[in-house]
Scaffold this motif. Structure first.
Motif, PDB file in Angstrom:
ATOM      1  N   UNK B 404       0.887  -1.153   0.130  1.00 46.61           N
ATOM      2  CA  UNK B 404       0.001  -0.056   0.052  1.00 46.61           C
ATOM      3  C   UNK B 404       0.805   1.160  -0.013  1.00 46.61           C
ATOM      4  N   UNK B 405       1.784   1.297   0.672  1.00 42.24           N
ATOM      5  CA  UNK B 405       2.712   2.588   0.950  1.00 42.24           C
ATOM      6  C   UNK B 405       3.218   2.717  -0.313  1.00 42.24           C
ATOM      7  N   UNK B 406       3.902   1.607  -0.875  1.00 46.60           N
ATOM      8  CA  UNK B 406       4.689   1.902  -2.203  1.00 46.60           C
ATOM      9  C   UNK B 406       3.614   2.130  -3.312  1.00 46.60           C
ATOM     10  N   UNK B 407       2.488   1.788  -3.171  1.00 42.98           N
ATOM     11  CA  UNK B 407       1.754   2.169  -4.038  1.00 42.98           C
ATOM     12  C   UNK B 407       1.382   3.412  -4.203  1.00 42.98           C
ATOM     13  N   UNK B 408       1.142   4.078  -2.885  1.00 44.82           N
ATOM     14  CA  UNK B 408       0.779   5.521  -2.890  1.00 44.82           C
ATOM     15  C   UNK B 408       2.008   6.605  -3.651  1.00 44.82           C
ATOM     16  N   UNK B 409       3.315   6.075  -3.053  1.00 45.82           N
ATOM     17  CA  UNK B 409       4.328   6.731  -3.630  1.00 45.82           C
ATOM     18  C   UNK B 409       4.292   6.622  -5.089  1.00 45.82           C
ATOM     19  N   UNK B 410       4.154   5.509  -5.784  1.00 49.39           N
ATOM     20  CA  UNK B 410       4.436   5.282  -7.087  1.00 49.39           C
ATOM     21  C   UNK B 410       3.034   6.215  -7.563  1.00 49.39           C
ATOM     22  N   UNK B 411       1.854   6.066  -7.242  1.00 52.08           N
ATOM     23  CA  UNK B 411       0.752   6.896  -7.853  1.00 52.08           C
ATOM     24  C   UNK B 411       1.231   8.128  -8.031  1.00 52.08           C
ATOM     25  N   UNK B 412       1.769   8.923  -7.114  1.00 56.86           N
ATOM     26  CA  UNK B 412       2.191  10.375  -6.858  1.00 56.86           C
ATOM     27  C   UNK B 412       3.221  10.726  -7.906  1.00 56.86           C
ATOM     28  N   UNK B 413       4.413   9.663  -8.132  1.00 58.74           N
ATOM     29  CA  UNK B 413       5.331   9.939  -9.069  1.00 58.74           C
ATOM     30  C   UNK B 413       4.667   9.806 -10.438  1.00 58.74           C
ATOM     31  N   UNK B 414       3.732   8.792 -10.513  1.00 57.80           N
ATOM     32  CA  UNK B 414       3.023   8.408 -12.056  1.00 57.80           C
ATOM     33  C   UNK B 414       2.334   9.876 -12.440  1.00 57.80           C
ATOM     34  N   UNK B 415       1.550  10.320 -11.471  1.00 62.21           N
ATOM     35  CA  UNK B 415       0.612  11.563 -11.816  1.00 62.21           C
ATOM     36  C   UNK B 415       1.512  12.834 -12.036  1.00 62.21           C
TER      37      UNK B 415
END
Lengths: 461, 461
Positions: B404-415
């Motif tokens: 979950x935490x990795x996903x949050x970080x990566x979604x922000x990078x993606x956006x």
């Protein structure tokens, strides 16, 4: 490979468009509530640019702008405003301004405006129209959404089939009401069936006594009011139509579609395909807020969680192999991701070719074979690079060979999936641009991991 | 979410287009060398459909078809033929057929035809033209590729600014040569500077004594011959232009661009963006062979090998962690690929908005903020799902939390990557559609693996 010509539009200023300093001045005028200044700054600005301005304003400033400027919003500006903020703008306009604006609009623009509105606003607009206009708009609305019947304007210029050039010109001179833009005089028989058309250029260049029937265009075609607007745009582009008569189920003339409307539809259809391929709702707009944006994108992300879990399942079958040789975990995404790129390439070409009808049942077999061979060739090329890299960088020719073989298999899967999936979805009546990407990348991910780890556990461990 | 309306074009047959059975009959006639049958089958078929037929034929059959049918290839068919096979077709046409065909064509179609040809064929065509036509084509060719000067037709219909409606109509009646399609009479001053235009509709509807100057259109604009054709198409679509005068560096009228040409350019530009986003050369055609296809796609696949190797490098840093907890290898692609999808979504919206100039420096900050918040929101939503899935399916809340935490970080990078990369490339004068995808997915892959494995080695191991 990287061409520069595309980027130019961002650099040079359009002579029509508002400049940065003008935009700033407008922003200040809005914040100061300076109506006089605003009128001055927006005097002579094209309606399409005022509409763009309204779209680009932050929601709060937009409300303030409409409070100040709503008296100046006319039919032209209203029909240019993007559907994403149309409802908001319409709600904020005083009723008399709205009524005045819609009375100026052609019937197709009114239809375009009210088809997205809720019933109460629809009613306000319909009531503002004169009786014949209202009837025309209501008739258009009886046709399905995205059909030619919604796109057409009901104002047509017709002439009886037996008229001469002179009679037609005299008639046009007498009419005090003619559409803003028209390009043909449509010849109709006594039962209002269109039987041909004459361009205004020919009408002007011909002698008065010549019968209209002798100077009609060869490439005459009518459009059924039920035809899909995408098909209409396609036909305009392909056959270089400028305007085309629209007929009802009894082949009677009910309206006309002009090329500028067909061009807008073509533009929208392309935008839709572009966004759908990237798994974005085609309702996305720059003016959307963060919550709306997140909501539009979340469904495809959740779908991807599931498809990615399938890949995880494939990988977890090889836990033992991975435990013995951890470097495989680092290398496996190379095979999967290169397959994903190849699949997307093949898919994009197929989706475009389906949309432009260049890929048909008559050449599908040849295209499939071509993709297969191209996939094989690129698989071999990439395998060669990987085997060399494995040998010289990792110092292990066997790992290089496994990478290479897995790559060949996945390139073939990618190439085949890229063309077969959209063809299959098309046959099922689904839009290939919408769902193909998910299927194809799921295939290439799973195949990438499976082929690489499977070969590795067979050969290396 | 899955809409069906898009798919219809594949199902229903166009009334113009050749049907499957007609295509088969044509195929048989070609194989039998039956010229009479071929003429009969293709009689009354629209030039655009004959051109499509030629494109869709396999190379060998195409040669045979041209042997049989070349006498019937006229200017209309020739100008419809796709550039991918144009050279091939031109080479196979007898010289006199080619000469006859180009003499029928408007100057813009001749320019479009010869700009892709080699010098010897160019010469043949130029020599076939009459002197004024040749001069017009040669002048067009002095303007840069993809400029308005190449797109325009040099045949213009002009009138001195002081003329009346009657004088203009009499002049048009006398002219025995007028363009096939024209929509305006352009008013020029004595030095050939365009100063306004009158639609043919207005000309026809007005009384003879009225000065032309009183009935000119409000939205008059000229186009510089050096303007990029993409900008021209954009202006036509935005401002609903039907035709626009083209001027040289001294503001003198040199030609006119009509909306049907602008529509074709719009279509091509969209196609280019669509294919470029998928990392396919915009030179791709359905008629290309396997070797050509493979060659066009290989460069981006090789680039992807390198970028994927960067991810492999990131993963290999965590070999120890992976060795201790092999399940991490199965789970890590979930974070990376969901980030890739989110990055592509954000990117597609930004690339479109840049192309339509809806994303400008005046709202860039708001759009970036919106993407950031949307990425955060979706990251939180996906993290919630993953944490629950980790807890209930894998039975390990800690792994769920790490995912979950990795996903949050990566979604922000993606956006962020999805909007900042195309903005940055645009500022550098590069086409955002071309290279952004590679940058963004490299970012999301690396960040996905790094965040997940980094957090895992910190929390789990």
């Amino acid at each position: 490979m990287i061409e520069q010509r595309e980027a130019e539009p961002e650099v040079h200023e359009d002579e029509f468009q508002l400049s940065q300093s003008e935009l700033e001045a407008i922003g200040r005028a809005i914040d100061d509530g300076d109506r006089t200044m605003l009128d001055k700054l927006l005097d002579d600005v094209h309606a399409a640019d005022i509409a763009d301005l309204i779209e680009q304003l932050a929601p709060q400033r937009r409300r303030k702008f409409l409070d100040l400027y709503s008296g100046e919003i006319d039919g032209e500006i209203l029909s240019e405003i993007d559907e994403s903020i149309r409802e908001e703008v319409v709600e904020q306009l005083p009723r008399e301004v709205l009524a005045e604006a819609v009375r100026e609009m052609d019937s197709d623009d009114v239809v375009d405006l009210i088809e997205d509105l809720e019933a109460p606003e629809r009613q306000v607009i319909l009531e503002a129209l004169d009786e014949p206009d209202r009837a025309a708009v209501e008739q258009s609305l009886t046709y399905p959404e995205y059909s030619a019947g919604r796109l057409m304007q009901s104002e047509t210029v017709t002439a009886p089939e037996h008229w001469t050039v002179g009679e037609a010109i005299d008639f046009l001179r007498q009419e005090d009401w003619l559409p803003d833009q028209f390009y043909h005089v449509i010849l109709v028989d006594p039962r209002q069936h269109p039987i041909g058309y004459v361009t205004l250029g020919k009408l002007l260049a011909s002698r008065r006594h010549i019968p209209l029937r002798e100077i009609t265009e060869d490439s005459f075609r009518t459009i059924s009011a039920r035809e899909d607007e995408g098909d209409v745009a396609y036909a305009f582009n392909k056959y270089h139509l400028i305007s085309a008569p629209v007929v009802d189920d009894h082949d009677r003339l009910v309206g006309v579609i002009t090329i500028d409307d067909a061009m807008s539809v073509l533009d929208e259809e392309h935008e839709e395909d572009f966004l759908r391929m990237a798994r974005v709702s085609d309702d996305s707009h720059v003016s959307d807020g963060p919550l709306e944006t997140a909501k539009q994108r979340l469904p495809w992300l959740i779908i991807n969680l599931f498809t990615a879990s399938l890949s995880a399942l494939v990988i977890s079958r090889f836990e033992q192999t991975l435990a013995q040789l951890v470097i495989l975990a680092a290398l496996m995404p190379i095979v999967a991701s290169t397959g994903g790129i190849a699949g997307t390439q093949s898919l994009a070409v197929a989706v475009r070719a389906l949309a432009t009808r260049e890929l048909t049942s008559s050449n599908a077999r040849r295209v499939i074979l071509r993709e297969l061979l191209a996939g094989l060739l690129n698989g071999l090329g990439l395998a060669l690079i990987l085997t060399l890299a494995g040998t010289f960088i990792l110092g292990d020719i066997q790992i290089g060979l496994v990478l290479g073989m897995a790559m060949i298999a996945n390139q073939i899967v990618a190439a085949m999936g890229g063309v077969l999936v959209p063809l299959g979805l098309g046959k099922l009546g689904l839009d290939p641009a919408l769902a193909s990407g998910t299927f194809v990348t799921t295939m290439t991910d799973m195949m990438g991991f499976f082929a690489f780890l499977g070969l590795a556990s067979w050969i290396l461990v």
